[in-house]
Design a protein around this motif. Structure first.
Motif, PDB file in Angstrom:
ATOM      1  N   LYS A  53       0.843  -1.187   0.000  1.00  0.00           N
ATOM      2  CA  LYS A  53       0.000   0.000   0.000  1.00  0.00           C
ATOM      3  C   LYS A  53       0.885   1.246   0.000  1.00  0.00           C
ATOM      4  CE  LYS A  53      -3.950  -2.131   2.304  1.00  0.00           C
ATOM      5  NZ  LYS A  53      -4.882  -2.108   3.451  1.00  0.00           N
ATOM      6  N   PRO A  54       0.338   2.391  -0.400  1.00  0.00           N
ATOM      7  CA  PRO A  54       1.143   3.624  -0.453  1.00  0.00           C
ATOM      8  C   PRO A  54       1.845   3.946   0.854  1.00  0.00           C
ATOM      9  CG  PRO A  54      -0.931   3.957  -1.603  1.00  0.00           C
ATOM     10  CD  PRO A  54      -1.024   2.605  -0.958  1.00  0.00           C
ATOM     11  N   ASP A  55       1.154   3.733   2.005  1.00  0.00           N
ATOM     12  CA  ASP A  55       1.787   4.070   3.276  1.00  0.00           C
ATOM     13  C   ASP A  55       2.946   3.127   3.587  1.00  0.00           C
ATOM     14  OD1 ASP A  55      -0.220   2.007   3.857  1.00  0.00           O
ATOM     15  OD2 ASP A  55       0.392   2.281   5.937  1.00  0.00           O
ATOM     16  N   PHE A  56       2.873   1.874   3.097  1.00  0.00           N
ATOM     17  CA  PHE A  56       3.994   0.932   3.259  1.00  0.00           C
ATOM     18  C   PHE A  56       5.229   1.493   2.565  1.00  0.00           C
ATOM     19  CE2 PHE A  56       6.775  -2.487   2.113  1.00  0.00           C
ATOM     20  CZ  PHE A  56       6.630  -3.475   3.080  1.00  0.00           C
ATOM     21  N   LEU A  57       5.039   1.982   1.347  1.00  0.00           N
ATOM     22  CA  LEU A  57       6.161   2.531   0.585  1.00  0.00           C
ATOM     23  C   LEU A  57       6.700   3.806   1.232  1.00  0.00           C
ATOM     24  CD1 LEU A  57       4.736   2.018  -3.015  1.00  0.00           C
ATOM     25  CD2 LEU A  57       6.447   0.612  -1.871  1.00  0.00           C
ATOM     26  N   ASP A  58       5.800   4.686   1.652  1.00  0.00           N
ATOM     27  CA  ASP A  58       6.231   5.959   2.233  1.00  0.00           C
ATOM     28  C   ASP A  58       6.974   5.759   3.554  1.00  0.00           C
ATOM     29  OD1 ASP A  58       5.131   7.272   0.105  1.00  0.00           O
ATOM     30  OD2 ASP A  58       3.265   7.811   1.140  1.00  0.00           O
ATOM     31  N   ARG A  59       6.448   4.873   4.391  1.00  0.00           N
ATOM     32  CA  ARG A  59       7.101   4.629   5.679  1.00  0.00           C
ATOM     33  C   ARG A  59       8.457   3.952   5.480  1.00  0.00           C
ATOM     34  NH1 ARG A  59       1.962   2.171   9.127  1.00  0.00           N
ATOM     35  NH2 ARG A  59       0.579   3.964   8.870  1.00  0.00           N
ATOM     36  N   THR A  60       8.493   3.004   4.536  1.00  0.00           N
ATOM     37  CA  THR A  60       9.760   2.338   4.245  1.00  0.00           C
ATOM     38  C   THR A  60      10.784   3.333   3.741  1.00  0.00           C
ATOM     39  OG1 THR A  60       8.669   0.233   3.726  1.00  0.00           O
ATOM     40  CG2 THR A  60      10.875   0.564   2.832  1.00  0.00           C
ATOM     41  N   LYS A  69      13.095   7.688  -3.146  1.00  0.00           N
ATOM     42  CA  LYS A  69      13.217   6.722  -4.246  1.00  0.00           C
ATOM     43  C   LYS A  69      12.239   5.561  -4.109  1.00  0.00           C
ATOM     44  CE  LYS A  69      18.054   7.766  -5.364  1.00  0.00           C
ATOM     45  NZ  LYS A  69      18.163   8.910  -4.438  1.00  0.00           N
ATOM     46  N   VAL A  70      11.925   5.154  -2.895  1.00  0.00           N
ATOM     47  CA  VAL A  70      10.931   4.092  -2.699  1.00  0.00           C
ATOM     48  C   VAL A  70       9.522   4.652  -2.898  1.00  0.00           C
ATOM     49  CG1 VAL A  70       9.918   2.465  -1.047  1.00  0.00           C
ATOM     50  CG2 VAL A  70      12.406   2.709  -1.187  1.00  0.00           C
ATOM     51  N   SER A  71       9.272   5.819  -2.350  1.00  0.00           N
ATOM     52  CA  SER A  71       7.958   6.453  -2.533  1.00  0.00           C
ATOM     53  C   SER A  71       7.663   6.716  -4.003  1.00  0.00           C
ATOM     54  CB  SER A  71       7.892   7.769  -1.755  1.00  0.00           C
ATOM     55  OG  SER A  71       7.904   7.544  -0.369  1.00  0.00           O
ATOM     56  N   ALA A  72       8.704   6.971  -4.787  1.00  0.00           N
ATOM     57  CA  ALA A  72       8.524   7.272  -6.210  1.00  0.00           C
ATOM     58  C   ALA A  72       7.953   6.095  -6.989  1.00  0.00           C
ATOM     59  CB  ALA A  72       9.863   7.695  -6.826  1.00  0.00           C
ATOM     60  N   MET A  73       7.976   4.905  -6.400  1.00  0.00           N
ATOM     61  CA  MET A  73       7.450   3.719  -7.079  1.00  0.00           C
ATOM     62  C   MET A  73       5.951   3.560  -6.894  1.00  0.00           C
ATOM     63  SD  MET A  73      10.488   0.900  -6.486  1.00  0.00           S
ATOM     64  CE  MET A  73      10.558   1.052  -4.694  1.00  0.00           C
ATOM     65  N   ARG A  74       5.321   4.510  -6.193  1.00  0.00           N
ATOM     66  CA  ARG A  74       3.882   4.390  -5.905  1.00  0.00           C
ATOM     67  C   ARG A  74       3.034   4.297  -7.166  1.00  0.00           C
ATOM     68  NH1 ARG A  74       2.033   8.550  -1.247  1.00  0.00           N
ATOM     69  NH2 ARG A  74       0.039   7.865  -2.126  1.00  0.00           N
ATOM     70  N   ALA A  75       3.352   5.104  -8.175  1.00  0.00           N
ATOM     71  CA  ALA A  75       2.538   5.110  -9.402  1.00  0.00           C
ATOM     72  C   ALA A  75       2.597   3.764 -10.108  1.00  0.00           C
ATOM     73  CB  ALA A  75       3.013   6.223 -10.340  1.00  0.00           C
ATOM     74  N   ASP A  76       3.803   3.186 -10.189  1.00  0.00           N
ATOM     75  CA  ASP A  76       3.935   1.881 -10.835  1.00  0.00           C
ATOM     76  C   ASP A  76       3.199   0.802 -10.047  1.00  0.00           C
ATOM     77  OD1 ASP A  76       5.562   2.839 -12.900  1.00  0.00           O
ATOM     78  OD2 ASP A  76       7.364   2.669 -11.667  1.00  0.00           O
ATOM     79  N   VAL A  77       3.313   0.869  -8.726  1.00  0.00           N
ATOM     80  CA  VAL A  77       2.626  -0.118  -7.891  1.00  0.00           C
ATOM     81  C   VAL A  77       1.121   0.025  -8.016  1.00  0.00           C
ATOM     82  CG1 VAL A  77       2.167  -0.806  -5.504  1.00  0.00           C
ATOM     83  CG2 VAL A  77       4.507  -0.359  -6.247  1.00  0.00           C
ATOM     84  N   GLU A  78       0.643   1.261  -8.103  1.00  0.00           N
ATOM     85  CA  GLU A  78      -0.797   1.492  -8.205  1.00  0.00           C
ATOM     86  C   GLU A  78      -1.360   0.872  -9.473  1.00  0.00           C
ATOM     87  OE1 GLU A  78      -4.213   2.757  -6.358  1.00  0.00           O
ATOM     88  OE2 GLU A  78      -2.153   2.686  -5.649  1.00  0.00           O
ATOM     89  N   ARG A  79      -0.630   0.980 -10.568  1.00  0.00           N
ATOM     90  CA  ARG A  79      -1.085   0.363 -11.824  1.00  0.00           C
ATOM     91  C   ARG A  79      -1.064  -1.157 -11.722  1.00  0.00           C
ATOM     92  NH1 ARG A  79       1.662   4.843 -14.052  1.00  0.00           N
ATOM     93  NH2 ARG A  79       3.634   3.696 -14.174  1.00  0.00           N
ATOM     94  N   ALA A  80      -0.054  -1.683 -11.056  1.00  0.00           N
ATOM     95  CA  ALA A  80       0.061  -3.142 -10.917  1.00  0.00           C
ATOM     96  C   ALA A  80      -0.978  -3.698  -9.958  1.00  0.00           C
ATOM     97  CB  ALA A  80       1.462  -3.514 -10.429  1.00  0.00           C
ATOM     98  N   ARG A  81      -1.537  -2.826  -9.113  1.00  0.00           N
ATOM     99  CA  ARG A  81      -2.523  -3.264  -8.125  1.00  0.00           C
ATOM    100  C   ARG A  81      -3.774  -3.826  -8.791  1.00  0.00           C
ATOM    101  NH1 ARG A  81      -2.838  -1.875  -2.995  1.00  0.00           N
ATOM    102  NH2 ARG A  81      -1.366  -0.164  -3.309  1.00  0.00           N
ATOM    103  N   TYR A  82      -4.088  -3.314  -9.983  1.00  0.00           N
ATOM    104  CA  TYR A  82      -5.333  -3.699 -10.634  1.00  0.00           C
ATOM    105  C   TYR A  82      -5.116  -4.820 -11.630  1.00  0.00           C
ATOM    106  CZ  TYR A  82      -6.312   0.938  -8.809  1.00  0.00           C
ATOM    107  OH  TYR A  82      -6.429   2.034  -7.996  1.00  0.00           O
ATOM    108  N   PRO A  83      -6.073  -5.745 -11.756  1.00  0.00           N
ATOM    109  CA  PRO A  83      -5.953  -6.826 -12.744  1.00  0.00           C
ATOM    110  C   PRO A  83      -5.805  -6.270 -14.156  1.00  0.00           C
ATOM    111  CG  PRO A  83      -7.747  -7.265 -11.208  1.00  0.00           C
ATOM    112  CD  PRO A  83      -7.299  -5.848 -10.949  1.00  0.00           C
ATOM    113  N   LYS A  84      -5.138  -7.008 -15.020  1.00  0.00           N
ATOM    114  CA  LYS A  84      -4.841  -6.546 -16.375  1.00  0.00           C
ATOM    115  C   LYS A  84      -6.111  -6.194 -17.135  1.00  0.00           C
ATOM    116  CE  LYS A  84      -2.225  -7.648 -20.557  1.00  0.00           C
ATOM    117  NZ  LYS A  84      -3.258  -7.160 -21.486  1.00  0.00           N
TER     118      LYS A  84
END
Length: 270
Positions: A53-60, A69-84
């Motif tokens: 989740k976004p807060d996992f990335l931000d806290r990490t 640099k870890v928080s910057a991956m939020r957009a990519d993770v958000e797209r991957a969160r949803y089924p193709k």
């Protein structure tokens, strides 16, 4: 995960988080404790098995000193969160100038409240896990951006009358869903119609359909069944679906009459 693209993204994110954790001299237990998650969650994320989740990335990011640099991956993770299939459909919906949908069995996904969508996914068999349900509901809610983008797309829906009566999720969930339909129907670029159960002529007996007209002039259609989701790009087939949807709209109640019916049903639920 359902597709290779999402799997690749999550594996790459997991490797980055592991590298930053190790560079900070922390174990998975220590990182989990510092960011408020368990060791199992940290391990699953690092292996690309769970969607952080976004807060996992931000806290990490903050704990390991990644400098964003870890928080910057939020957009990519958000797209991957949803089924193709959801990502593909959402991309098409964002590119539409006109969108029309007929829903036969339940309230159309773009019109659903989070509670209604949750109830639908929770009743699926074989059962989804809680995490899968949350992921699918989030994906469905993300598609609602089609209502807000400018310039507005012209959006129309035809709902079977039975979908207004079926208490999916219980009476409270249904009431909130009906209230949401009334609010959406007030949007000037949206029209909602109801297909009466008593209607003898019905061009939609083959099931739910969605017709999309894109900015480049192409017309596509989308159908969904028990185990498939199909985008129809063949011009001849798309034309058939467009014609069929047009007939469904002429057979349904007008938007004002439909809104009156929805309010009548809602009154019975309060």
């Amino acid at each position: 995960m359902e597709d290779e693209e999402a799997e690749a993204v999550l594996r790459a994110v997991g490797r980055q988080i592991k590298a930053w954790r190790e560079a900070a001299g922390m174990t998975q237990v220590e990182l989990g404790s510092a960011i408020g998650y368990g060791e199992e969650m940290v391990s699953s994320v690092e292996r690309g098995r769970r969607v952080p989740k976004p807060d996992f990335l931000d806290r990490t990011d903050e704990v390991v000193g990644a400098g964003g640099k870890v928080s910057a991956m939020r957009a990519d993770v958000e797209r991957a969160r949803y089924p193709k299939k959801v990502r593909d459909l959402a991309n098409l919906e964002r590119d539409t100038t006109e969108l029309g949908a007929y829903a036969a069995l339940h309230v159309h996904g773009l019109l659903q409240t989070p509670e209604y969508a949750y109830a639908l996914y929770a009743m699926r068999r074989p059962s989804y896990t809680e995490e899968e349900i949350e992921r699918l509901v989030a994906a469905r809610m993300a598609r609602k951006s089609v209502f807000d983008r400018v310039p507005f797309a012209q959006i129309t829906f035809v709902q079977e009358e039975a979908t207004l009566l079926r208490p999916i999720g219980g009476r409270l969930v249904l009431r909130k869903q009906l209230e949401h339909l009334v609010e959406i129907a007030k949007l000037r670029h949206v029209e909602i119609q109801v297909m009466p159960t008593a209607c003898e002529e019905h061009a939609g007996m083959m099931g739910s359909i969605q017709v999309l007209k894109l900015r480049d002039g192409k017309t596509l259609a989308h159908t969904e069944g028990q185990l498939y989701s199909r985008v129809i790009s063949d011009p001849r087939e798309a034309q058939v679906m467009e014609m069929r949807y047009g007939m469904i709209r002429t057979q349904a109640l007008t938007p004002p009459a439909s809104l009156a019916l929805i309010k009548e049903v809602l009154k019975c639920e309060t």
